[in-house]
Design an enzyme around this catalytic site. Structure first.
Site, PDB file in Angstrom:
ATOM      1  N   GLY A  71     -16.783   4.990  -3.133  1.00 39.69           N
ATOM      2  CA  GLY A  71     -16.374   5.837  -2.061  1.00 39.69           C
ATOM      3  C   GLY A  71     -15.844   4.638  -1.012  1.00 39.69           C
TER       4      GLY A  71
ATOM      5  CG  ASP B 297      -6.492   2.062  -7.602  1.00 38.74           C
ATOM      6  OD1 ASP B 297      -5.907   1.088  -6.836  1.00 38.74           O
ATOM      7  OD2 ASP B 297      -6.646   3.212  -7.107  1.00 38.74           O
TER       8      ASP B 297
ATOM      9  CD  GLU C  33      -2.925  -0.558   0.144  1.00 34.59           C
ATOM     10  OE1 GLU C  33      -3.292  -0.082  -0.969  1.00 34.59           O
ATOM     11  OE2 GLU C  33      -3.653  -1.460   0.557  1.00 34.59           O
ATOM     12  CG  HIS C  34      -0.167   4.862   0.732  1.00 30.83           C
ATOM     13  ND1 HIS C  34      -0.558   6.028  -0.190  1.00 30.83           N
ATOM     14  CD2 HIS C  34      -1.336   4.372   1.425  1.00 30.83           C
ATOM     15  CE1 HIS C  34      -1.682   6.257   0.507  1.00 30.83           C
ATOM     16  NE2 HIS C  34      -2.492   5.172   1.199  1.00 30.83           N
TER      17      HIS C  34
ATOM     18  CB  SER D  22     -24.515   7.890 -13.739  1.00 30.93           C
ATOM     19  OG  SER D  22     -24.377   6.997 -12.640  1.00 30.93           O
TER      20      SER D  22
HETATM   21  C1  GLA Z   1      -5.487   4.510  -3.991  1.00 27.51           C
HETATM   22  C2  GLA Z   1      -4.755   4.904  -5.314  1.00 27.51           C
HETATM   23  C3  GLA Z   1      -3.604   4.011  -5.774  1.00 27.51           C
HETATM   24  C4  GLA Z   1      -2.692   3.320  -4.509  1.00 27.51           C
HETATM   25  C5  GLA Z   1      -3.434   3.273  -2.955  1.00 27.51           C
HETATM   26  C6  GLA Z   1      -2.557   2.999  -1.942  1.00 27.51           C
HETATM   27  O1  GLA Z   1      -6.124   3.348  -4.458  1.00 27.51           O
HETATM   28  O2  GLA Z   1      -5.564   5.188  -6.151  1.00 27.51           O
HETATM   29  O3  GLA Z   1      -2.750   4.514  -6.611  1.00 27.51           O
HETATM   30  O4  GLA Z   1      -1.704   4.762  -4.076  1.00 27.51           O
HETATM   31  O5  GLA Z   1      -4.419   4.382  -2.941  1.00 27.51           O
HETATM   32  O6  GLA Z   1      -1.970   1.959  -2.200  1.00 27.51           O
END
Ligand code: GLA
Length: 407
Positions: A132, A187, A44-45, A78
């Site tokens: 969200g 993502d 993550e991140h 939508s």
């Molecule tokens: C969000 C962002 C991704 C990634 C994550 C953390 O989902 O869209 O690009 O940075 O946070 O891992």
């Protein structure tokens, strides 16, 4: 009562978008496309730091029914919003489109910027990716539009992995420059390149991927996703601030990205950050923040490697410790967790989960828990009960399996 968010069957989702299109535009769409949301198992991140991540594509998808038109006009409807919106593609640029249509128009804009001959279109959108929830509903929308425009305008990019990598970059541009959220590419990469039955080992240094077999059912396990319903938004400043801190730390350390800081070099890197003089000050609070951020990123990349190695050795029962350590690092060093995520994670573990962590950007959104298949309901019930006792709104749950990419 525990709320479960089920995924639509593909035919059902496609039909919903088609009917919505016909109702608003009084015609049949030329075609229907869809793209999945995602969960991230670990990493993550790390994406915007040139690191590793291990997401997979959910069965929950966003569906688009689309017909091209012979002008620059985009008309959008939508199922989740009232009314028809209209955008002139020739006027799209940073800051010109408000709200959800920016993800759609942004993809068309980015394709044009890359030299592709894309015109206007009518589009109807429906989705079962909880909005969200930190499960990438925005990437699902971008990627569904990307494969739709690829098909409608005969670009041929969706036919190969190289082309899908290019589409990933297109969608990231749309999100960064038109929707104004400075996210990395994880993502979009998994929504376009994930494979059913596999987690995607994504190396953000060069966008290379490896499909890692990931079938929890075969091991008597399940991945429970807990949507805490705590509000989360990446357009907000916190995500951008974390990213800026990482870039600042990389600059001080004289590296392009934090990926270049190896586990062996971590101690030295942290010591030199702590000694920073100038505005970051010797031992100042600002320097301490950079120390925490770098420690998270470098150790998290190591945890992805550890997790993947266990999967490769068919030892998926043993990944819980890495998940727990990831959560602690995100909570304490990266500081992107929140009360609801911590409660979900702690309660799931207390109720028997093998490991649990927040997933996605944080500040709300969803957590994941690895559980024995027979414990899915009892772990979910325990989390729902803990939220009630804490006076929090009811969370929602889903069981995640790895499904196919945008098509
Ligand atoms: C969000 C962002 C991704 C990634 C994550 C953390 O989902 O869209 O690009 O940075 O946070 O891992």
């Amino acid at each position: 009562m525990t709320t479960w968010v089920s995924a639509w069957q593909r035919e059902q989702g496609g039909e919903r978008a088609r009917v919505l299109f016909a109702r608003h535009f009084d015609a049949e769409p030329t075609g229907v496309w869809s793209a999945p949301g995602r969960v991230n198992l670990i990493g993550e991140h790390t994406d915007y730091n040139g690191g590793l991540a291990l997401p997979f594509a959910l069965p929950h998808r966003t569906y688009v029914a689309v017909t091209p038109v012979d002008s620059d006009r985009i008309r959008l409807v939508s199922a989740q919003e009232q009314g028809v919106r209209e955008v002139d593609l020739s006027t799209v640029g940073p800051g010109t489109v408000e709200g959800w249509p920016s993800y759609v128009a942004g993809v068309a804009w980015a394709l044009r910027q890359a030299g592709h001959d894309v015109r206007g279109f009518d589009i109807a959108v429906d989705s079962c990716v909880p909005y969200g929830s930190g499960l990438s509903s925005s990437a699902a929308l971008e990627c569904a539009v990307a494969v739709a425009l690829d098909g409608l305008f005969g670009l041929g990019l969706a036919d190969t992995d190289t082309g899908r990598t290019a589409l990933t970059g297109i969608c990231v541009r749309a999100e960064n420059e038109i929707a104004g959220a400075n996210t990395g590419g994880m993502d979009q990469a998994v929504s376009l390149r994930g494979q059913a039955g596999h987690a995607l080992e994504l190396d953000c240094r060069d966008d290379s991927v490896r499909q890692v077999p990931f079938d929890l059912t075969a091991h008597g396990l399940a991945l429970l996703v807990i949507d805490t319903k705590a509000e989360h938004s990446h357009a907000g400043g916190e995500y951008a601030q974390r990213r800026a801190e990482c870039e600042r730390a990389a600059e001080f350390l004289g590296v392009d990205t934090l990926r270049e800081v190896t586990p062996d070099g971590l101690g030295e890197a942290l010591a030199s950050l702590a000694r920073l003089s100038g505005p970051e000050g010797d031992g100042s609070a600002a320097a301490e923040v950079l120390v925490r951020r770098v420690r998270h990123v470098v150790t998290e990349i190591g945890r992805v490697q550890e997790f993947v190695a266990l999967l490769d050795q068919d030892r998926v029962h043993e990944v819980g410790a890495a998940m727990d350590a990831s959560h602690a690092s995100l909570r304490d060093d990266y500081q992107v967790s929140c009360r609801e995520l911590d409660l979900a994670v702690d309660t799931a573990r207390g109720a028997g989960a093998l490991g649990a962590r927040m997933t996605g950007g944080g500040f709300g959104g969803s957590a994941i828990a690895l559980v024995e298949a027979g414990f899915v309901e009892s772990v979910a019930d325990a989390v729902a009960e803990a939220f009630t006792v804490a006076g929090l709104g009811a969370p929602a749950f889903l069981v995640a399996t790895a499904e196919g990419p945008a098509a």
